[in-house]
Motif scaffolding. Structure first.
Motif, PDB file in Angstrom:
ATOM      1  N   LEU A   1      26.343  47.232  69.424  1.00 26.92           N
ATOM      2  CA  LEU A   1      27.673  46.663  69.650  1.00 26.92           C
ATOM      3  C   LEU A   1      27.750  45.954  71.004  1.00 26.92           C
ATOM      4  O   LEU A   1      28.844  45.663  71.496  1.00 26.92           O
ATOM      5  CB  LEU A   1      28.738  47.763  69.571  1.00 26.92           C
ATOM      6  N   PHE A   2      26.599  45.670  71.602  1.00 24.65           N
ATOM      7  CA  PHE A   2      26.578  44.969  72.893  1.00 24.65           C
ATOM      8  C   PHE A   2      27.372  43.673  72.828  1.00 24.65           C
ATOM      9  O   PHE A   2      28.047  43.296  73.790  1.00 24.65           O
ATOM     10  CB  PHE A   2      25.131  44.682  73.299  1.00 24.65           C
TER      11      PHE A   2
ATOM     12  N   PRO B   1      29.336  45.031  76.588  1.00 17.98           N
ATOM     13  CA  PRO B   1      29.902  44.090  77.554  1.00 17.98           C
ATOM     14  C   PRO B   1      29.694  42.617  77.227  1.00 17.98           C
ATOM     15  O   PRO B   1      30.069  41.756  78.026  1.00 17.98           O
ATOM     16  CB  PRO B   1      29.163  44.464  78.839  1.00 17.98           C
ATOM     17  N   GLY B   2      29.088  42.312  76.064  1.00 23.61           N
ATOM     18  CA  GLY B   2      28.878  40.918  75.698  1.00 23.61           C
ATOM     19  C   GLY B   2      30.140  40.264  75.173  1.00 23.61           C
ATOM     20  O   GLY B   2      31.234  40.847  75.177  1.00 23.61           O
ATOM     21  N   HIS B   3      29.997  39.032  74.662  1.00 24.14           N
ATOM     22  CA  HIS B   3      31.165  38.257  74.228  1.00 24.14           C
ATOM     23  C   HIS B   3      30.932  37.525  72.908  1.00 24.14           C
ATOM     24  O   HIS B   3      31.699  36.623  72.568  1.00 24.14           O
ATOM     25  CB  HIS B   3      31.547  37.224  75.303  1.00 24.14           C
TER      26      HIS B   3
ATOM     27  N   ARG C   1      38.209  46.203  73.546  1.00 20.55           N
ATOM     28  CA  ARG C   1      37.876  44.830  73.143  1.00 20.55           C
ATOM     29  C   ARG C   1      38.374  44.527  71.722  1.00 20.55           C
ATOM     30  O   ARG C   1      38.654  43.373  71.387  1.00 20.55           O
ATOM     31  CB  ARG C   1      36.366  44.614  73.220  1.00 20.55           C
ATOM     32  N   LEU C   2      38.485  45.566  70.901  1.00 22.03           N
ATOM     33  CA  LEU C   2      39.049  45.391  69.560  1.00 22.03           C
ATOM     34  C   LEU C   2      40.574  45.404  69.579  1.00 22.03           C
ATOM     35  O   LEU C   2      41.213  45.351  68.537  1.00 22.03           O
ATOM     36  CB  LEU C   2      38.535  46.495  68.627  1.00 22.03           C
TER      37      LEU C   2
ATOM     38  N   THR D   1      22.302  39.640  82.493  1.00 20.74           N
ATOM     39  CA  THR D   1      23.673  39.283  82.120  1.00 20.74           C
ATOM     40  C   THR D   1      24.626  39.498  83.300  1.00 20.74           C
ATOM     41  O   THR D   1      25.665  38.836  83.388  1.00 20.74           O
ATOM     42  CB  THR D   1      24.168  40.100  80.915  1.00 20.74           C
ATOM     43  N   HIS D   2      24.268  40.406  84.217  1.00 19.37           N
ATOM     44  CA  HIS D   2      25.106  40.617  85.399  1.00 19.37           C
ATOM     45  C   HIS D   2      25.066  39.401  86.324  1.00 19.37           C
ATOM     46  O   HIS D   2      26.045  39.112  87.023  1.00 19.37           O
ATOM     47  CB  HIS D   2      24.649  41.869  86.150  1.00 19.37           C
TER      48      HIS D   2
END
Length: 772
Positions: free
Chosen positions: A572-573, A577-579, A618-619, A509-510
């Motif tokens: 909670l990835f 750092p996920g989307h 992020r929340l 993912t990086h």
């Protein structure tokens, strides 16, 4: 050499291309004194020492008076040799595990899966010490005169103290362009500098004086992570290393003597300069040390020869130019409200503000107050400048331990004092290595991520063998723990943690994030076969689902959570750092993620605290994100560190405990996430700003996805001005701020300034000459 005069002209960086009418003219009110980690005495513990590094070489400076120690590291010193990371018996064991899983016999499957475990990783080692011994008069130094500091602005450590009427100064830096650790010792009175210096190490080594001004130390790392047996056939040759210390003294005064064939004694000099270089025989993860053609002693002598004609001033100028070209890209200023208590704040804020009006805009720049004392008082004064300092410290550490051509930053960066460090000092791929590199892109240090990409490439080579043999699968795989040899097999231990084959997937993912930030299309492979296979497989992956209790499901089956306060939040990835979990597109999943974090609680080691900070950000939950920031500011007593969960040591290293550097890096990324969030198309301004804690502020030079650089200033908790630009890419960005959405068309080479209503109020061309 010490009499040379020079003036450093700071190069213009991207953050200088825009200025807000709100902030002060002098770099938005920032100054270097706010970016110093300070100490009132010599280090009593390793975590009181000052870290310096040039990406490959590192040192911990203790700051002793009569006895000074520079504890040294070199990033290629590890135990072991290249390994075989395959297990031909794994497929048979795997078929048993799969059958048990299919039958719902999960506990039995977990037990059976232990047969899939393999050998442990190898271990990060240390280089040794520079030992400086001064005469007994230094024992009578004036304690109030002692000052030790790390200046983040210049990546320079200094120690000052007085003995009688003489003020002694020591200066230390680690140069990346010249690959040397430099020390300068001077006294305010001519002929006052006298000391003995030698090299020592816990490793197998031999040291000797060459000529009249060099000490050479040659040694080796163990060929196995356990003490090798006496049988020569079972004692493989490990990585060899050499360190050379070069001594220079003033031309007009002073003499040097050789003691015992391994020490140098300086008497009556005006100043002395020590230059430390080091090399190893490591020649990549696939070359056995016994087969290496590299000669560490020859390489070290060549390194010294290459700087033979450079003065200390030259070395320092090269160091500053190199370091500041990276560090000066981003600035951050935070301060409390300048207003008196109004009727708009919550009652608890009114009480706090009424008792702390004298703290508004207070900068903790008094050198008599140590950074450790500031950490200790953070629970009550919540000094925003300390947040600035820790944010920039994470950037400093990444620059200091990860540069193009170096090894990837491990669990301790490059700083380690032990032959058997905690968790082997190894790369842990189930968040820790990834967190090390979280700040590289948003905090404008993309070059520092190069070693990670090289490491991923090595893992893919070994990992393809592991995938084929162990799992009868294509592609490549990496498990939870690795090392300098790019180990990809499962670690030894219980399957619940050792059998975790997702390390490679997470690291990849990086690679994608690098693209989203730089928009560099190097490849042109949109229609390749592997891309098509990914598109076909993606819909078959289980989506994130909500459990019966309203939290995010951690497993494919809705098991009852056996440990609700566990430090990991891997499920909670998708939020960070996920989307795949976002406030706008998946509100139900965000609600479940909120409850999941609430269930997990605020406790946990440093890296867990920081991960939760980013998740709350992020929340868009600024209150809880700030609560996690505050939770980290807990001063850890090294003598009783087991009593702590997370926290900071006196030198601002983050604690698990013991020391683990990932949270230092993660902190910088989490703060950036509180201030700016992005997708390739969207830019969210101040999404998790704690308005009553950091009422005024400005951040300059952050990077956003889509190849955009962002500056944001705010005043009394409200957006004031925004500056955006892209050097190379035309882009359309949707700017989001508290429900307002505005489309902005950005042309390459131009700076755009927006006001609080997100209206473009100014645009102008970038300077023709750029710094990078």
């Amino acid at each position: 050499m010490e009499d040379e005069e020079w003036v450093l002209v700071r190069r213009t960086t991207e953050k200088d291309w825009w200025s807000s009418s709100f902030m002060d003219d002098d770099d938005n009110g920032e100054n270097s004194s706010s970016l110093k980690i300070t100490f009132n005495g010599p280090a009593k513990h390793w975590t009181d020492a000052i870290p310096i590094g040039n990406g490959r070489l590192g040192a911990m400076i203790w700051g002793g008076v009569a006895l000074e120690t520079l504890q040294l590291n070199e990033d290629t010193l590890w135990t072991g040799t290249p390994g075989n990371y395959t297990n031909p018996h794994a497929p048979e064991a795997l078929s048993v595990v799969r059958k048990l899983v299919d039958n719902g016999q999960y506990a039995d499957a977990t037990t059976a899966a232990e047969k899939l475990s393999h050998d442990p990783s190898d271990v990060y080692q240390l280089l040794g010490d520079i030992k400086l011994e001064f005469d007994n008069s230094h024992l009578k130094y004036v304690e109030k005169s002692y000052h030790r500091e790390l200046d983040l602005d210049t990546a320079t450590a200094r120690v000052k103290y007085s003995v009688g009427d003489v003020e002694y100064t020591r200066e230390y830096f680690a140069s990346n362009p010249n690959q040397v650790i430099a020390t300068k010792i001077s006294g305010s009175k001519s002929g006052s500098v006298s000391f003995t210096v030698y090299l020592d190490s816990k490793m197998h080594h031999y040291s000797y004086v060459k000529g009249e001004n060099q000490i050479i130390m040659e040694g080796s790392c163990p060929g196995k992570r356990i003490p090798p047996k006496l049988n020569a056939d079972d004692n493989p040759k490990g990585i060899q290393f050499t360190a050379i210390l070069n001594l220079q003294i003033s031309n007009s005064r002073g003499v040097v003597h050789v003691l015992d064939g391994r020490k140098l004694k300086v008497e009556g000099s005006d100043w002395a300069i020590l230059l430390l270089v080091s090399s190893s025989s490591f020649d990549g993860p696939f070359t056995k040390p016994i087969d290496s053609k590299k000669d560490p002693t020859s390489d070290s002598l060549s390194a010294l020869k290459s700087i033979n004609n450079l003065s200390y001033t030259d070395l320092y100028a090269h160091h500053l130019d190199d370091y500041q070209s990276l560090f000066h890209r981003v600035s951050l200023q935070l301060s409390k409200s300048s207003k008196r208590v109004s009727g708009n704040e919550p009652l608890h804020m009114k009480k706090h503000m009424a008792n702390n009006n004298d703290l508004f805009f207070k900068r903790s720049e008094d050198d008599t107050v140590s950074t450790a004392e500031r950490v200790k008082s953070f629970k009550t004064d919540e000094d925003p400048s300390l947040v600035e300092l820790l944010f920039q410290y994470g950037r400093y550490l990444l620059i200091s331990c990860s540069r193009p051509g170096t090894q990837v930053a491990n669990l301790q960066g490059i700083w380690n004092k032990d032959i058997e460090p905690p968790w082997d000092g190894a790369q842990h791929l189930n968040i820790n290595l990834q967190m090390n590199y979280w700040p590289a892109l948003p905090c404008n240090l993309k070059e520092c991520q190069d070693p990670l990409f090289e490491y991923i490439s090595s893992l893919s080579i070994n990992g393809s063998k592991t995938a084929k043999v162990n799992y009868d699968a294509k592609g490549w795989v990496a498990h939870q723990v690795s090392d300098i040899w790019a180990k990809t097999s499962p670690d030894r231990g219980q399957a619940v943690w050792a059998l975790w084959p997702m390390g490679g997937a997470w690291l990849c993912t990086h690679l994608w994030e690098h693209y989203t930030y730089t928009m560099d299309k190097i490849l042109g492979k949109n229609e390749d076969e592997i891309v098509q296979k990914v598109r076909e497989a993606q819909p078959r992956l289980l989506p994130t689902r909500i459990a019966r209790d309203g939290s995010i499901m951690e497993w494919a089956v809705d098991f009852e959570d056996p440990e609700i306060h566990h430090r990991h939040v891997s499920h909670l990835f998708g939020l960070f750092p996920g989307h795949t979990i976002t406030v706008e597109k998946t509100p139900d999943l965000c609600k479940a993620a909120d409850y999941t974090l609430y269930k997990r609680g605020d406790e946990g080691p440093g890296w867990s605290t920081i991960w939760k900070t980013a998740l709350w950000a992020r929340l868009h939950n600024s209150e809880h994100a700030y609560r996690m920031v505050k939770h980290l500011f807990d001063l850890v007593d090294p003598d009783h560190e087991s009593n702590y969960e997370g926290g900071l040591y006196g030198n601002l290293f983050t604690s698990h405990p013991p020391f683990q550097i990932d949270a230092n890096f993660g902190f910088s990324a989490a703060i950036a996430e509180m201030l700016v969030q992005s997708t390739v198309k969207d830019l969210y301004l101040l999404p998790a700003l704690p308005r009553y804690k950091w009422a005024n502020g400005c951040v300059k030079g952050l990077k956003a996805r889509g190849g955009v650089t962002v500056n944001v200033c705010w005043k009394e908790g409200d957006l004031h001005e925004v500056g955006l630009w892209s050097k190379e890419h035309h882009s359309i960005k949707r700017l989001h701020y508290r429900g307002t959405i505005v489309n902005a068309n950005l042309s390459p080479g131009r700076v755009y300034t927006f006001n609080r209503q997100l209206r473009c109020i100014k645009t102008y061309a970038l300077p023709s000459a750029t710094s990078y």
